[in-house]
Scaffold this active site. Structure first.
Site, PDB file in Angstrom:
ATOM      1  N   LYS A  10      -7.432 -12.151 -18.269  1.00  0.00           N
ATOM      2  CA  LYS A  10      -5.924 -11.766 -17.997  1.00  0.00           C
ATOM      3  C   LYS A  10      -5.097 -13.002 -18.596  1.00  0.00           C
ATOM      4  CE  LYS A  10      -6.705  -8.690 -14.064  1.00  0.00           C
ATOM      5  NZ  LYS A  10      -6.181  -8.208 -12.947  1.00  0.00           N
ATOM      6  N   TYR A  50      -2.821   0.704 -15.910  1.00  0.00           N
ATOM      7  CA  TYR A  50      -2.729   0.214 -14.699  1.00  0.00           C
ATOM      8  C   TYR A  50      -1.917   1.476 -14.066  1.00  0.00           C
ATOM      9  CZ  TYR A  50      -4.809  -4.170 -14.071  1.00  0.00           C
ATOM     10  OH  TYR A  50      -5.914  -5.367 -14.109  1.00  0.00           O
ATOM     11  N   PHE A  58       3.657  -3.473  -6.082  1.00  0.00           N
ATOM     12  CA  PHE A  58       3.476  -4.705  -6.953  1.00  0.00           C
ATOM     13  C   PHE A  58       3.165  -4.218  -8.500  1.00  0.00           C
ATOM     14  CE2 PHE A  58      -0.959  -3.496  -5.222  1.00  0.00           C
ATOM     15  CZ  PHE A  58      -1.436  -3.093  -6.364  1.00  0.00           C
ATOM     16  N   ARG A  86     -18.359  -6.734 -11.360  1.00  0.00           N
ATOM     17  CA  ARG A  86     -17.656  -6.742 -10.004  1.00  0.00           C
ATOM     18  C   ARG A  86     -18.022  -7.932  -9.324  1.00  0.00           C
ATOM     19  NH1 ARG A  86     -12.872  -3.908 -10.014  1.00  0.00           N
ATOM     20  NH2 ARG A  86     -12.700  -4.462  -7.869  1.00  0.00           N
ATOM     21  N   THR A  92     -10.423  -9.425  -5.107  1.00  0.00           N
ATOM     22  CA  THR A  92      -9.241  -9.316  -5.971  1.00  0.00           C
ATOM     23  C   THR A  92      -8.503 -10.601  -5.630  1.00  0.00           C
ATOM     24  OG1 THR A  92      -9.282  -6.631  -5.377  1.00  0.00           O
ATOM     25  CG2 THR A  92      -7.240  -7.904  -6.109  1.00  0.00           C
ATOM     26  N   ARG A 103     -13.179 -15.405 -10.100  1.00  0.00           N
ATOM     27  CA  ARG A 103     -11.971 -15.511  -9.322  1.00  0.00           C
ATOM     28  C   ARG A 103     -11.784 -16.713  -8.268  1.00  0.00           C
ATOM     29  NH1 ARG A 103     -11.162  -9.008  -8.719  1.00  0.00           N
ATOM     30  NH2 ARG A 103      -9.834  -8.756 -10.275  1.00  0.00           N
ATOM     31  N   ASN A 113      -5.172 -13.046 -11.232  1.00  0.00           N
ATOM     32  CA  ASN A 113      -6.565 -13.377 -10.674  1.00  0.00           C
ATOM     33  C   ASN A 113      -7.513 -13.241 -11.810  1.00  0.00           C
ATOM     34  OD1 ASN A 113      -6.608 -10.770 -11.149  1.00  0.00           O
ATOM     35  ND2 ASN A 113      -7.217  -9.934  -9.275  1.00  0.00           N
ATOM     36  N   HIS A 116     -10.112  -8.538 -15.089  1.00  0.00           N
ATOM     37  CA  HIS A 116     -10.227  -7.279 -14.639  1.00  0.00           C
ATOM     38  C   HIS A 116     -11.507  -6.745 -14.963  1.00  0.00           C
ATOM     39  CE1 HIS A 116      -9.712  -2.913 -14.402  1.00  0.00           C
ATOM     40  NE2 HIS A 116     -10.516  -2.687 -15.609  1.00  0.00           N
ATOM     41  N   GLU A 127     -11.675   3.287 -19.883  1.00  0.00           N
ATOM     42  CA  GLU A 127     -11.246   2.039 -20.329  1.00  0.00           C
ATOM     43  C   GLU A 127     -11.559   1.573 -21.558  1.00  0.00           C
ATOM     44  OE1 GLU A 127     -11.614  -0.265 -16.578  1.00  0.00           O
ATOM     45  OE2 GLU A 127     -10.306   0.774 -15.763  1.00  0.00           O
TER      46      GLU A 127
HETATM   47  P1  ATP Z   1      -8.591  -5.158 -11.459  1.00  0.00           P
HETATM   48  O1  ATP Z   1      -8.375  -3.753 -11.361  1.00  0.00           O
HETATM   49  O2  ATP Z   1      -7.529  -6.034 -12.158  1.00  0.00           O
HETATM   50  O3  ATP Z   1     -10.165  -5.416 -11.867  1.00  0.00           O
HETATM   51  P2  ATP Z   1      -9.202  -4.828  -8.453  1.00  0.00           P
HETATM   52  O4  ATP Z   1     -10.178  -3.859  -8.846  1.00  0.00           O
HETATM   53  O5  ATP Z   1      -9.878  -6.207  -7.992  1.00  0.00           O
HETATM   54  O6  ATP Z   1      -8.734  -5.638 -10.057  1.00  0.00           O
HETATM   55  P3  ATP Z   1      -6.832  -3.462  -7.939  1.00  0.00           P
HETATM   56  O7  ATP Z   1      -6.743  -2.932  -6.334  1.00  0.00           O
HETATM   57  O8  ATP Z   1      -7.490  -2.693  -8.720  1.00  0.00           O
HETATM   58  O9  ATP Z   1      -7.856  -4.778  -7.915  1.00  0.00           O
HETATM   59  O10 ATP Z   1      -5.390  -4.196  -8.251  1.00  0.00           O
HETATM   60  C1  ATP Z   1      -5.266  -4.206  -9.742  1.00  0.00           C
HETATM   61  C2  ATP Z   1      -4.640  -5.642 -10.191  1.00  0.00           C
HETATM   62  O11 ATP Z   1      -3.122  -5.644  -9.353  1.00  0.00           O
HETATM   63  C3  ATP Z   1      -5.298  -6.685  -9.499  1.00  0.00           C
HETATM   64  O12 ATP Z   1      -6.502  -7.371 -10.074  1.00  0.00           O
HETATM   65  C4  ATP Z   1      -4.141  -7.813  -9.197  1.00  0.00           C
HETATM   66  O13 ATP Z   1      -3.974  -8.425 -10.327  1.00  0.00           O
HETATM   67  C5  ATP Z   1      -2.812  -6.786  -8.982  1.00  0.00           C
HETATM   68  N1  ATP Z   1      -2.744  -6.723  -7.406  1.00  0.00           N
HETATM   69  C6  ATP Z   1      -3.486  -6.067  -6.549  1.00  0.00           C
HETATM   70  N2  ATP Z   1      -2.897  -6.159  -5.509  1.00  0.00           N
HETATM   71  C7  ATP Z   1      -2.070  -6.902  -5.522  1.00  0.00           C
HETATM   72  C8  ATP Z   1      -0.925  -7.432  -4.432  1.00  0.00           C
HETATM   73  N3  ATP Z   1      -0.995  -7.133  -3.246  1.00  0.00           N
HETATM   74  N4  ATP Z   1       0.202  -8.068  -5.046  1.00  0.00           N
HETATM   75  C9  ATP Z   1       0.179  -8.504  -6.410  1.00  0.00           C
HETATM   76  N5  ATP Z   1      -0.724  -8.177  -7.283  1.00  0.00           N
HETATM   77  C10 ATP Z   1      -1.690  -7.357  -6.866  1.00  0.00           C
HETATM   78 MG    MG Z   2      -8.878  -2.072  -9.900  1.00  0.00          MG
END
Ligand code: ATP
Ligand code: MG
Length: 139
Positions: A10, A50, A58, A86, A92, A103, A113, A116, A127
């Protein structure tokens, strides 16, 4: 089983010149980078990618962040690639991420973070196809 997952380094990580560090951690976890390119994601691409989070508070901030600088999109191959990635990514929220995860070591915040990773084999296939054609993936 050897399979594939999709990964993004990212903008917070590309900005701090940490793509090599992240790649070393991915490779150290037994994942092989079989496709990779550095791109500037468009707003439309980020919104579609997304899209599952469209209703979350968010979402707007996440799209702005993902388009705030270059990202590196990748296809990773390995045994249980989705779960393996993962695991090395960590939770996350970096505050909750285990020691030794990307992370924990690299991420700035729950939003910025650093990486992805696909959350299922089904989403990995979707994807990967979103960013790569078959002839760009060389395993
Ligand atoms: P990713 O999909 O990016 O691999 P993830 O699966 O761990 O991450 P998701 O719940 O899918 O987490 O959220 C997607 C992305 O949205 C997160 O990686 C982060 O960048 C952002 N995100 C998630 N929760 C929050 C939050 N509470 N506030 C701000 N940004 C968030
Ligand atoms: Mg995710």
């Amino acid at each position: 089983m050897t399979d594939r997952t999709f990964s993004i380094i990212k903008p917070d990580a590309t900005r701090r010149n940490l793509t090599g560090k992240v790649n070393a951690m991915l490779e150290g976890a037994g994942l092989r980078i079989v496709a990779q390119k550095r791109i500037q994601m468009s707003q439309a691409q980020a919104e579609e990618f997304y899209g599952v989070h469209r209703e979350r508070p968010f979402f707007g901030s996440l799209v702005a962040f993902m388009t705030s600088g270059p990202v590196v999109v990748q296809v990773l191959e390995g045994d249980d690639a989705v779960a393996r990635n993962r695991e090395v990514m960590g939770a996350t929220n970096p505050a909750d991420a285990a020691e030794g995860t990307i992370r924990k070591e690299v991420a700035e915040s729950i939003e910025a973070n650093s990486v992805h990773g696909s959350d299922s084999a089904e989403n990995a296939a979707i994807e990967i196809a979103f960013f790569f054609s078959d002839d760009e993936i060389v395993g």
